[in-house]
Design an enzyme around this catalytic site. Structure first.
Site, PDB file in Angstrom:
ATOM      1  N   LYS A   1     -16.586  -6.573   5.591  1.00 30.61           N
ATOM      2  CA  LYS A   1     -15.466  -7.429   5.991  1.00 30.61           C
ATOM      3  C   LYS A   1     -15.333  -7.402   7.505  1.00 30.61           C
ATOM      4  CE  LYS A   1     -12.389  -6.946   1.986  1.00 30.61           C
ATOM      5  NZ  LYS A   1     -11.059  -6.499   1.553  1.00 30.61           N
TER       6      LYS A   1
ATOM      7  N   ARG B   1      -2.225  -5.994  -8.417  1.00 32.20           N
ATOM      8  CA  ARG B   1      -1.166  -6.988  -8.236  1.00 32.20           C
ATOM      9  C   ARG B   1      -1.225  -8.076  -9.288  1.00 32.20           C
ATOM     10  NH1 ARG B   1      -2.950  -7.895  -2.168  1.00 32.20           N
ATOM     11  NH2 ARG B   1      -4.834  -7.340  -3.293  1.00 32.20           N
TER      12      ARG B   1
ATOM     13  N   HIS C   1       0.846  -1.208   0.000  1.00 30.50           N
ATOM     14  CA  HIS C   1       0.000   0.000   0.000  1.00 30.50           C
ATOM     15  C   HIS C   1       0.879   1.255   0.000  1.00 30.50           C
ATOM     16  CE1 HIS C   1      -2.988  -2.676   2.370  1.00 30.50           C
ATOM     17  NE2 HIS C   1      -3.529  -2.495   1.183  1.00 30.50           N
TER      18      HIS C   1
ATOM     19  N   SER D   1      -2.811  -7.892   2.817  1.00 29.63           N
ATOM     20  CA  SER D   1      -3.184  -7.739   4.230  1.00 29.63           C
ATOM     21  C   SER D   1      -3.698  -9.065   4.785  1.00 29.63           C
ATOM     22  CB  SER D   1      -4.264  -6.669   4.382  1.00 29.63           C
ATOM     23  OG  SER D   1      -3.778  -5.417   3.992  1.00 29.63           O
TER      24      SER D   1
HETATM   25  P1  ADP Z   1      -9.785  -3.697  -0.110  1.00 31.33           P
HETATM   26  O1  ADP Z   1     -10.388  -4.244   1.141  1.00 31.33           O
HETATM   27  O2  ADP Z   1     -10.586  -2.617  -0.764  1.00 31.33           O
HETATM   28  O3  ADP Z   1      -9.265  -4.727  -1.078  1.00 31.33           O
HETATM   29  P2  ADP Z   1      -7.064  -3.348   0.735  1.00 31.33           P
HETATM   30  O4  ADP Z   1      -6.683  -2.594   1.970  1.00 31.33           O
HETATM   31  O5  ADP Z   1      -6.844  -4.815   0.745  1.00 31.33           O
HETATM   32  O6  ADP Z   1      -8.537  -2.928   0.447  1.00 31.33           O
HETATM   33  O7  ADP Z   1      -6.319  -2.724  -0.537  1.00 31.33           O
HETATM   34  C1  ADP Z   1      -6.463  -1.385  -0.897  1.00 31.33           C
HETATM   35  C2  ADP Z   1      -5.835  -1.156  -2.257  1.00 31.33           C
HETATM   36  O8  ADP Z   1      -4.449  -1.473  -2.200  1.00 31.33           O
HETATM   37  C3  ADP Z   1      -6.402  -2.035  -3.365  1.00 31.33           C
HETATM   38  O9  ADP Z   1      -6.418  -1.281  -4.565  1.00 31.33           O
HETATM   39  C4  ADP Z   1      -5.412  -3.147  -3.483  1.00 31.33           C
HETATM   40  O10 ADP Z   1      -5.397  -3.714  -4.772  1.00 31.33           O
HETATM   41  C5  ADP Z   1      -4.138  -2.402  -3.208  1.00 31.33           C
HETATM   42  N1  ADP Z   1      -3.093  -3.289  -2.708  1.00 31.33           N
HETATM   43  C6  ADP Z   1      -3.199  -4.207  -1.746  1.00 31.33           C
HETATM   44  N2  ADP Z   1      -2.028  -4.862  -1.545  1.00 31.33           N
HETATM   45  C7  ADP Z   1      -1.150  -4.326  -2.424  1.00 31.33           C
HETATM   46  C8  ADP Z   1       0.214  -4.578  -2.764  1.00 31.33           C
HETATM   47  N3  ADP Z   1       0.910  -5.538  -2.143  1.00 31.33           N
HETATM   48  N4  ADP Z   1       0.786  -3.836  -3.724  1.00 31.33           N
HETATM   49  C9  ADP Z   1       0.075  -2.900  -4.359  1.00 31.33           C
HETATM   50  N5  ADP Z   1      -1.225  -2.610  -4.134  1.00 31.33           N
HETATM   51  C10 ADP Z   1      -1.831  -3.313  -3.172  1.00 31.33           C
END
Ligand code: ADP
Length: 152
Positions: free
Chosen positions: A42, A91, A18, A129
């Site tokens: 979630k 990703r 992130h 995450s």
């Molecule tokens: P959500 O619950 O909306 O999926 P996340 O917190 O998991 O939210 O992710 C928020 C954003 O960050 C999403 O666009 C996701 O694709 C991106 N993201 C998550 N992990 C990574 C990563 N390792 N590298 C780049 N972008 C990421």
């Protein structure tokens, strides 16, 4: 008019993936609002106060980054925040398929808001995450996956 992007997510917890996307987006926008969505359905793992605190620690030296929480539709929050862009990270092709649906629906609801995608750095492709939570749940060390500024 300012170019403001909202980067919505659960950030449960924020990861180096992130952080990397947000930092790479900073030169593209006047402001990036990192927004923790509170009603995605979630089950939360880390309490929202903890997630906010880790995001604040990560971007404490970045005046262009604002940390917020929101509930309701992301496009409604964007309008409220004065943002014309939604930022998302990609990703894998699975991310793309998922994001395509949401992005196209969001444009249907609010044509004035564009979703902008950044491909993640290859080193973060496997980082999510949900995996970090799984490691933590079983007593594993997660520091290496969280932003360096996070004090855990
Ligand atoms: P959500 O619950 O909306 O999926 P996340 O917190 O998991 O939210 O992710 C928020 C954003 O960050 C999403 O666009 C996701 O694709 C991106 N993201 C998550 N992990 C990574 C990563 N390792 N590298 C780049 N972008 C990421």
């Amino acid at each position: 008019m300012q170019n403001i992007a909202v980067f919505p997510g659960s950030f449960d917890p924020v990861t180096r993936g992130h952080e990397s996307v947000i930092r790479r987006a900073l030169p593209l926008f006047d402001k990036v609002v990192v927004a923790i969505g509170e009603n995605s359905g979630k089950q939360e793992y880390f309490p929202v106060e903890q997630r906010l605190e880790w995001l604040r620690q990560t971007f404490i030296h970045d005046p262009k980054v604002e940390i917020r929480t929101y509930s309701g539709l992301t496009v409604h929050f964007c309008k409220q925040a004065g943002a014309r862009f939604i930022l998302r990270g990609l990703r894998t092709s699975a991310d793309f398929e998922f994001e395509r649906g949401i992005g196209q629906m969001n444009r249907d609801i609010e044509p004035g808001i564009e979703t902008v995608f950044l491909l993640c750095d290859p080193e973060y492709t496997a980082l999510s995450s949900s995996i970090v939570r799984e490691i933590h749940r079983h007593g594993g060390e997660i520091r290496a996956f969280l932003p360096k500024a996070v004090k855990i």
